[in-house]
Structure formats: C-alpha cells, structure tokens
Write an enzyme that holds these catalytic residues in place. Sequence first.
Site, mmCIF file in Angstrom:
data_model
loop_
_atom_site.group_PDB
_atom_site.id
_atom_site.type_symbol
_atom_site.label_atom_id
_atom_site.label_comp_id
_atom_site.label_asym_id
_atom_site.label_seq_id
_atom_site.Cartn_x
_atom_site.Cartn_y
_atom_site.Cartn_z
ATOM 1 N N THR A 74 0.837 -1.206 0.000
ATOM 2 C CA THR A 74 0.000 0.000 0.000
ATOM 3 C C THR A 74 0.871 1.256 0.000
ATOM 4 O O THR A 74 0.612 2.206 -0.743
ATOM 5 C CB THR A 74 -0.926 -0.011 1.245
ATOM 6 O OG1 THR A 74 -1.763 -1.168 1.158
ATOM 7 C CG2 THR A 74 -1.775 1.234 1.330
ATOM 8 N N GLN A 182 1.144 -9.044 -6.427
ATOM 9 C CA GLN A 182 0.741 -10.438 -6.684
ATOM 10 C C GLN A 182 1.589 -11.070 -7.791
ATOM 11 O O GLN A 182 1.446 -12.256 -8.079
ATOM 12 C CB GLN A 182 -0.741 -10.519 -7.100
ATOM 13 C CG GLN A 182 -1.718 -10.066 -6.037
ATOM 14 C CD GLN A 182 -1.872 -11.061 -4.879
ATOM 15 O OE1 GLN A 182 -1.493 -12.222 -4.963
ATOM 16 N NE2 GLN A 182 -2.434 -10.589 -3.776
ATOM 17 N N GLY A 203 5.999 -7.967 1.317
ATOM 18 C CA GLY A 203 6.600 -9.167 1.900
ATOM 19 C C GLY A 203 5.622 -10.271 2.253
ATOM 20 O O GLY A 203 5.898 -11.453 2.034
ATOM 21 N N HIS A 204 4.452 -9.887 2.766
ATOM 22 C CA HIS A 204 3.598 -10.945 3.333
ATOM 23 C C HIS A 204 2.922 -11.826 2.291
ATOM 24 O O HIS A 204 2.297 -12.827 2.631
ATOM 25 C CB HIS A 204 2.595 -10.368 4.350
ATOM 26 C CG HIS A 204 1.450 -9.582 3.782
ATOM 27 N ND1 HIS A 204 0.188 -10.108 3.679
ATOM 28 C CD2 HIS A 204 1.366 -8.316 3.317
ATOM 29 C CE1 HIS A 204 -0.631 -9.179 3.185
ATOM 30 N NE2 HIS A 204 0.067 -8.090 2.956
ATOM 31 N N THR A 240 13.484 5.222 11.214
ATOM 32 C CA THR A 240 14.483 4.195 11.491
ATOM 33 C C THR A 240 14.078 2.886 10.818
ATOM 34 O O THR A 240 12.948 2.435 10.952
ATOM 35 C CB THR A 240 14.638 4.007 13.013
ATOM 36 O OG1 THR A 240 14.973 5.265 13.570
ATOM 37 C CG2 THR A 240 15.718 2.987 13.337
ATOM 38 N N CYS A 328 -9.244 -7.352 1.685
ATOM 39 C CA CYS A 328 -9.470 -6.001 2.180
ATOM 40 C C CYS A 328 -10.935 -5.636 2.127
ATOM 41 O O CYS A 328 -11.367 -4.668 2.724
ATOM 42 C CB CYS A 328 -8.678 -4.997 1.348
ATOM 43 S SG CYS A 328 -7.020 -5.542 1.066
HETATM 44 N N1 PLP Z 1 -1.700 -4.587 -4.254
HETATM 45 C C1 PLP Z 1 -2.202 -5.813 -4.417
HETATM 46 C C2 PLP Z 1 -2.408 -6.327 -5.790
HETATM 47 C C3 PLP Z 1 -2.523 -6.607 -3.318
HETATM 48 O O1 PLP Z 1 -3.000 -7.826 -3.497
HETATM 49 C C4 PLP Z 1 -2.302 -6.075 -2.023
HETATM 50 C C5 PLP Z 1 -2.685 -6.840 -0.819
HETATM 51 O O2 PLP Z 1 -3.728 -7.462 -0.765
HETATM 52 C C6 PLP Z 1 -1.764 -4.787 -1.917
HETATM 53 C C7 PLP Z 1 -1.474 -4.068 -3.042
HETATM 54 C C8 PLP Z 1 -1.499 -4.171 -0.580
HETATM 55 O O3 PLP Z 1 -0.369 -4.756 0.001
HETATM 56 P P1 PLP Z 1 -0.116 -4.620 1.582
HETATM 57 O O4 PLP Z 1 -1.090 -5.550 2.239
HETATM 58 O O5 PLP Z 1 1.306 -5.034 1.758
HETATM 59 O O6 PLP Z 1 -0.341 -3.211 1.922
#
Ligand code: PLP
Length: 386
Positions: A74, A182, A203-204, A240, A328
């Site tokens: 994000t 993705q 990362g996640h 930091t 989300c």
């Molecule tokens: N962009 C895409 C295509 C995603 O699938 C996601 C997460 O679901 C994001 C952005 C946002 O990533 P983060 O959860 O690391 O903010």
Amino acid sequence: MANDPIYLDHAATTPVREEVFEAMKPFYGPRFGNPSSTHRWGRDARAALDEARERIANCLGAHPDEVSINSCGTEGDNMAVLGTWRTLRAQGRNAVVTTPIEHKAVLAATHQVAHEGGEERLLEIDKNGVVCTPSFDALVRDDVAVCSIMWVNNETGVLQDIPTLAERAKARSVVFHTDGVQAFGKVEIDAKTQAFDLLSISGHKIGAPKGIGALYIRRGTPLEPLLHGGSQDRGRRPGTENVAYAVGLATAAELAVKERESHWATQQRLRDALETIILEHIPDAVVHSRGAKRAPHVLNVSIPGTDSESLLMALDLRGIACSGGSACQSGSITPSHVLTAMGVDSTLAAAAIRMSFGPMNDDATVTRVGELFPKLVAKARSMAAA
Ligand code: PLP
C-alpha cells in the site's frame, strides 16, 4: 491429514517461512543496532540493511540504490502515484492514468490526486479484465504524470502485458508504475530489460512478515517522498529502518525467485485440476478471467444462485479457508469493484469465491475441496430454493 484445515487464501497473505524467521532472529537479539548509529552496533545493522537492499535489488534486476524498503504494498503504491504526480504536476503533467481493477491502494491514491486538483483517468478493460490497447493509446498522453497498471490482479489472477505497456508509456515519456504485489515470485521481473519505472512489492505475499515491502524506483524517476523526517533511504523514506524485516524480505524474495518456475507449474496444475472438477460438477459456474492469461495461484468462480458469504461460511465450517473477492473487502457487502468493472452483474459478482493457491496446498487439497465444494453448493442452492 484427512481433516486438517485447508488454507486456500494465499493471495490474502502467506505464512512466514522458516528460513525467513531464522534469518530475522539475530536482529531481535545481539544485532539490535540502529543503522544510523556510527558505533559498532550501528555499523553492524547498517551492513545487514545494505546487504538486504542489495539482495532485493538482485531479485529485481535493479541497482541497490533503486530499492526503497518500506512498510507494505500500500505504501509503495501510494508513493508511486502521489509522489510522482506531486513532482510532475508543475510541469503540466496533471493527470494520472490507471485501471478500474486496481487494488484500493492505487485507486484511493488516485482519488487523492483528484482531491488535490489532479485528473484521474481510467483505462477501459475487456470482459476478462485485460487493458484495451486503444484506450491506453488514447489516455496516456504527454499531460500524464504517471500511469499505474497492476501486473497480476489479486481477485482474478488476470495478467497484463506489463513489458509491452511499459514500453508504450516510455515512448510517450510517461512514468510507468506497476503494482507487482501479486506478480513477484510468479512472473519474471527484470528492471534491466523491462521498461517499468516503479514497481511495488509486499513481503507478506511471499513468506515474509506483514508490514514490510519495497518500491523499485528507476534512477532518475521524479518522486517526492510521502514522509518528512530524517535522511534515511536518501531522504526518500525517513524513519528508522526495520532491519529484521528488511533481512526477512530479502530472504523471502530470493526464495521466491529461485522457486518461481516450479511453483508456477505446481500451482497451475492444482488450480486447473480444481477448476475442471468444479466446472464438471457445476456446469453453470462462471470462472472469471478464464479467457485471458492468468497467474496460476488464483481461481475466482461465481456460483449462480448462491451468495459468497454463506458459501464461505459453509466452507469455513468444514475447515476450508477461501475468500470472496479480496481480503481487504471482507466485511463489506458491496460486490467486488473488479468484477463489476469487468461487466459481471452484481448478483453474480456477489456469488464469487476466490481460492488462491500456495505452498500450503497439494493434490490432497484438490481432492478434498473438489469433493466437498460441489456438495456445499448443492446444499446452498437447495436451501435458497426452499
Ligand atoms: N496490491 C495488491 C495487488 C494486493 O494484493 C495487495 C494486498 O492485498 C496490496 C497491493 C497491498 O499490500 P499490503 O497488504 O502489503 O499493503
């Protein structure tokens, strides 16, 4: 084991890999220094951070100074859209071009551009969610600050031809950003041979913790920072640095690149097998973006006559974790903006289930979900008819 729960939601998040956890551990112990300190603890943390940046850069075909380590996808998306536009608007580039199927991180950043006086332009997509080239040519003009198009869609898996679109943007001297959250670890990404200027990763989605990401920034790309503070990351991202997470991201990124092709093959085989079973047993099921190239980890299917919320609950009760649309949006009852933009009617969009594959899945996943899913659908339909 036969009744172990099944995690089929890897597009939402993935578990932290053992190798990543091990690599991060020393930074919660003796290697705790602040990379900005000049004493030995600081120098040690700085060396680890620099090495992590270099390893992430290698995974992207980038120079280390082109990698800005941040908190998440994000943040990278926001910095790319807002940071570029805020820098270039004074030069007569007041528009931002994107697609209606982006992640909210890009869409909301683009709305913010409009709120601050810029122009928002949305590209046309076809019924599979693929960007229409004539629309690109019409909207990406010399008054555009940045064009942002995601590489792989998180809800349907649809793949855009980013190398070609980035070349087209370059030919018009328009900064090109791609949300690669993705796509990283799925498609080949190489900043040396591909023309994107900005690319965000998270990362996640690849076995690192939540709360770490990176933005690739091609040398020379105009970009105002979002945050103001110290001089960390050349002033691009003050604060930091989280050395442990940076090392975790580097480790996860290297593993993702190394395993990319084999994971693609496995996930495609599993996804296609489950898709075939579902379509055999539920012939009126609609698999979204099926007519286009898709990344192999996502299967998004609408079951007419059901609603995704009850189906997801029924699956969850049997130990199977999937999602409706994107994570989300869970808790929201509005149908997916992605499917809606693809022209899917709202009832069908509200019946969409996303199953997303990853390292926690194997043939047994397909067998169990393939057996159970059609039964749960039949039950949901008979209850809806009663
Ligand atoms: N962009 C895409 C295509 C995603 O699938 C996601 C997460 O679901 C994001 C952005 C946002 O990533 P983060 O959860 O690391 O903010």
